[in-house]
Design a protein around this motif. Structure first.
Motif, PDB file in Angstrom:
ATOM      1  N   LYS A 225       0.886  -1.298  -0.025  1.00 33.90           N
ATOM      2  CA  LYS A 225      -0.118   0.040  -0.069  1.00 33.90           C
ATOM      3  C   LYS A 225       0.876   1.413  -0.194  1.00 33.90           C
ATOM      4  O   LYS A 225       0.434   2.136  -0.251  1.00 33.90           O
ATOM      5  CB  LYS A 225      -0.808  -0.012   1.079  1.00 33.90           C
ATOM      6  N   ALA A 226       2.055   0.978   0.398  1.00 35.97           N
ATOM      7  CA  ALA A 226       3.193   2.333   0.361  1.00 35.97           C
ATOM      8  C   ALA A 226       3.429   2.507  -0.950  1.00 35.97           C
ATOM      9  O   ALA A 226       3.335   3.746  -1.232  1.00 35.97           O
ATOM     10  CB  ALA A 226       4.054   1.972   1.416  1.00 35.97           C
ATOM     11  N   ASP A 227       4.056   1.466  -1.524  1.00 37.25           N
ATOM     12  CA  ASP A 227       4.335   1.534  -2.990  1.00 37.25           C
ATOM     13  C   ASP A 227       3.260   1.951  -4.035  1.00 37.25           C
ATOM     14  O   ASP A 227       3.337   2.911  -4.898  1.00 37.25           O
ATOM     15  CB  ASP A 227       5.225   0.330  -3.458  1.00 37.25           C
ATOM     16  N   GLY A 229       0.648   3.829  -3.008  1.00 35.51           N
ATOM     17  CA  GLY A 229       0.267   5.107  -2.604  1.00 35.51           C
ATOM     18  C   GLY A 229       1.336   6.099  -3.494  1.00 35.51           C
ATOM     19  O   GLY A 229       0.779   7.115  -4.029  1.00 35.51           O
ATOM     20  N   LYS A 230       2.596   5.788  -3.433  1.00 30.97           N
ATOM     21  CA  LYS A 230       3.690   6.605  -3.979  1.00 30.97           C
ATOM     22  C   LYS A 230       3.059   6.692  -5.545  1.00 30.97           C
ATOM     23  O   LYS A 230       3.083   7.901  -6.107  1.00 30.97           O
ATOM     24  CB  LYS A 230       4.984   6.321  -3.893  1.00 30.97           C
ATOM     25  N   PHE A 233       0.103   8.692  -6.008  1.00 31.82           N
ATOM     26  CA  PHE A 233       0.179  10.289  -5.656  1.00 31.82           C
ATOM     27  C   PHE A 233       1.409  10.838  -6.797  1.00 31.82           C
ATOM     28  O   PHE A 233       1.343  11.999  -6.869  1.00 31.82           O
ATOM     29  CB  PHE A 233       0.658  10.423  -4.369  1.00 31.82           C
TER      30      PHE A 233
END
Lengths: 331, 331, 331, 331
Positions: A225-227, A229-230, A233
């Protein structure tokens, strides 16, 4: 400092300006021996092409993909793949005023402040046109993923119009790319009216990832979910991202949260469980309004055209993590 | 594949499990000659410490920071800084059942699936305790940023209770870390009642970044909102991130959007404008409920304790980009 | 800017100063489920330990490895592994003069110039003691490689004494770590005489890598010889590296070169062929001479102690490339 | 896994095959506002061009550089710079036999083994032709470095012919690129004789870096000699690298070593001192011999043409470290 490369194993480097000679992408880390279908690649590009309908810009960019390296007799060689798209229909002179004038809500002023010098034509590198590179990379990413995995984005909401039905086959059959056959006409009419007014609208894009590979995501910073998200965005137009229960969790109790696994959105501990993944993405209204918008070379609603880009970015993240995950357990 | 390092110039490597020997962090790329105040470092750690009030877990972890390298006579040497925190009050036996039992909403099962082997004690590496490393790194990050830059996170909403007043000085004076003096008691009572029921709650955390440095963010993939998004979604508890007008854009027209610069959230083209930056972060309810929650060693609402971690992650991103931006223009 | 992390998948981050609290290493990207033998780890460290014989420094550093994370019940968990060694027998006061005095041939002055501030005690981070971290990482690297692969370094030449015989079993049985039983006594006597004179000597270390995995090396920049070259030149003491026919090629014709495959050194196109790999490494004389050398706390010849470090660096490169190579071909 | 990107701030991504559509390079991290002289860029490329004299291959490749992005009105914009060179005069059919035949000393067989599939035409990606990308990047690297810094490579030795005089102005005036006016004719005659015999020769290239910037190199892994070593060994033709006293240290005592600072080669602790830097580079004989060599499309001695590439790689490393060093001290 460099910021135009994304991914650790499936590594994408994007280059090119809106009105320069060409845009393109280098994909390094693509395995050897995979068959490339250049027609399918072109079809992927055509999906984000402007000039497709009344709800998008009237600019007509052929966007012909040209492969420069890494493919030999239609198969990948394991070497870096470079694909470019030459710019056409540029009308740079349209933008002459922009050399000294900064449009509100655009990146013109910040690029000038940060770099002290910029290619002002059509937003230069900050133009949405840069996403051509991402769509190309997305095509290659998809080839790495299991065929059963499907990334489906659709326009969930425009203005107050909220889609309720979900018919995935309908998405490519209507210009707003909604999955709700009952709402597409209203959405289209709403956008066309705004266009006449020299105005634009934001939108909510929803994504469903069916049959995602299990075990994608690397603790602790490279959670899936971090990657994702990046990646999302990194699109200029995105102002919000959430997954599963999303912002709904703020008024939810723990007992209610765990009672419905759909709330987890297919991700636990930052790692895919193999269950369906759901994402919500807020897309802002295009900032070009008034007279300039009336000229018709801007999108009154970017959702239909950002959808192929959103899907591409998700596939890029998944391809990278799919390869990364191969080295988690004992050899 | 490795996923425990974050940042390109200000580079943070996190390690350690909830019930292992120690947790810690290596910070590489920290400039030489900066004075370190070990008491201020400890104070930063104490802000996220459990056992501070009735609305957090009753576990009492001293979390004593120990500097192993990179600091000489209270000044940084430019060499990698390692800081560790030895684990105490571990009660590993509390978790014996977890070896074969997977808690719903936790990472237990996915770690087992992905790695085939895991440290099951207290969630091991997937425990929120890992954020100790991030808070330490956040202390060092802050030293790099201009002193005028302030990152202020506060609990904006819990359940249906939505803070309206914003008094930044009040945040550290109440256990829920809300900025609204009129609502703190109600929020606290709401959480305490859930705790008695063996339940928990999600929350909305709002962040205001005052006087942010201008020009942070590197096109096209390392936009500031992309790297902030990754940093925040790398926290297990975060299910949604938005900035400026956030998800409000979905029903906004372009004319309305550009009319109020606050909608841009201090970021244009993925680069900070120098204006105030606003972020909204959805924090899910802790998944431990029922009997286990009644044992009292879990947080009925993670917002108060995740706030220092959110601030730390933002400072880490800013420190990295602050250094990265130094190389944008002609030398 | 950070420079203390090495490797892309098997990723090693080194930290710590000669006379600080502790030295250590974080290894990220180590697969889960591999059994760790802490005695074997300690034995690897003991091989580089000073104070082993008359030809090395008389400093006696116990160098006890302490595992902080990533290992649970003697098995790797896939999480970052941190191992530290606390410093002892530091006698920092020995180095008080070094605060303002720069030793010729040492890094004292350049660290002062570059960073404006430094830990002067015993060379701080520029001390050879930093290689403790590399030897620890080398132990873990070896666990990833096929057991048949052997990395054997030995002292080939000291002064005018050139080893001709190659008995690998003899290397650990003599203090100069030569493979030539006929020459070890002469080499030892030569070094001892230099030590009495407050002098030191350079050396040639030869490496043979038996049964190396095939296909290691990633074109075009990460050729195996490129990454080995970087790894070996990252040791302060190394002034030259060559492989296969090495500098002998300068006076060789192409017909002669290709006639003997040994000239290729087991590497073609920057990729391992699976044949034996040979390397030659020039090691400079320790720069501490005269009175300071007579104090006995310096190595009159670093070859015997750098040999375990050279082997460790090679294993680290191989482990990284072994994992990297797994993703070259169609999935 | 990707291996075609080099550098951390000045980041170079190379792509393209010997007989594909085009070769090229993306340079990310190049600061904005720097004037680009496309004629000087072309001149840099022309220096490595084949067909320049009797001692190089008779292939005639125009190698016309085409800038696709990152430059606007002859100035850099801070955006990624892509430059390509379309392939011409390819005669792919010359290589038809290579599809199933592996040439000794070439990368043909290892590429087949590693990737299972390859572009066999002219060595594909393993061809020396790939260095076109490096020379382009070297042109841009030079623009970042102080104008006083000069990187001068020359042919020091061919066969038994060892240059003794050093006249830097003479290097570009003779086809072997030696700095010794007394020896150039002999060297040229030696190579021409080998060519007639269908043979080739290795060579020793020496580099002097005058007025190098001080403080370049990042402990502990990214020492300047480590990154230079990697850069040089990433050239297929290089079999040995040494600096300063080089392999001469193996028979040198410490007292002798420190007595002459030239032995340090301008580097201490892995960091440039600002003194002249000297490097020795062993270049192997081209592996194409016999009948194929008689066809004349191969270099009987690669030294003259690898010299511009060696200089380019050194400038690339220096540009990267020059930018990296800007962030070492207190802000």
């Amino acid at each position: 400092m460099p910021g135009n490369t994304f991914g650790k194993i499936f590594q994408v480097t994007s280059f090119g300006e809106s009105h320069g000679e060409a845009l393109g992408v280098v994909i390094d880390g693509f395995p050897a021996g995979i068959t490339i279908d250049s027609q399918a690649l072109q079809a992927a590009l055509d999906r984000r092409r402007p000039g497709q309908s009344t709800v998008t810009t009237s600019r007509n960019e052929a966007d012909q993909a040209q492969i420069l390296s890494g493919i030999f007799q239609n198969k990948s060689t394991g070497m870096p793949i470079c694909v470019i798209v030459h710019n056409q229909d540029q009308r740079s002179s349209d933008y002459d005023k922009l050399q000294t004038e900064f449009r509100p809500g655009h990146a013109d002023a910040v690029f000038q402040a940060k770099y002290g010098y910029r290619d002002h034509r059509g937003g230069g590198r900050s133009s949405g046109r840069e996403t051509v590179s991402r769509v190309i990379a997305g095509y290659f990413a998809e080839l790495i993923l299991p065929k059963t995995c499907q990334v489906i984005a659709h326009t969930k909401q425009i203005g107050e119009l909220i889609a309720e039905k979900f018919d995935p086959d309908f998405i490519e059959q209507n210009p707003v790319r909604t999955a709700d056959p009952d709402l597409s006409n209203q959405m289209q009419a709403y956008i066309e009216q705004l266009k006449i007014n020299g105005d634009s609208t934001g939108a909510l894009v929803e994504v469903q990832i069916l049959n995602p590979p299990q075990n994608l995501g690397e603790p602790v910073f490279d959670k899936i979910k971090a990657d994702l998200g990046k990646a999302l965005f990194s699109l200029g137009t995105v102002t919000g991202v959430s997954y599963g229960a999303g912002f709904g969790v703020t008024s939810m109790t723990g007992k209610n949260y765990i009672a419905n696994p759909a709330n987890f959105g297919g991700i636990l501990g930052g790692i895919t469980t193999g269950e369906i993944i759901t994402l919500q993405i807020a897309v802002k209204p295009t900032s070009t309004t008034g007279e300039k918008a009336l000229a018709g070379r801007h999108d009154p609603c970017i959702a239909p055209r950002i959808i192929p880009v959103i899907e591409a970015m998700i596939k890029i993240v998944f391809a990278d993590h799919y390869l990364r995950n191969k080295i988690s357990q004992e050899l």
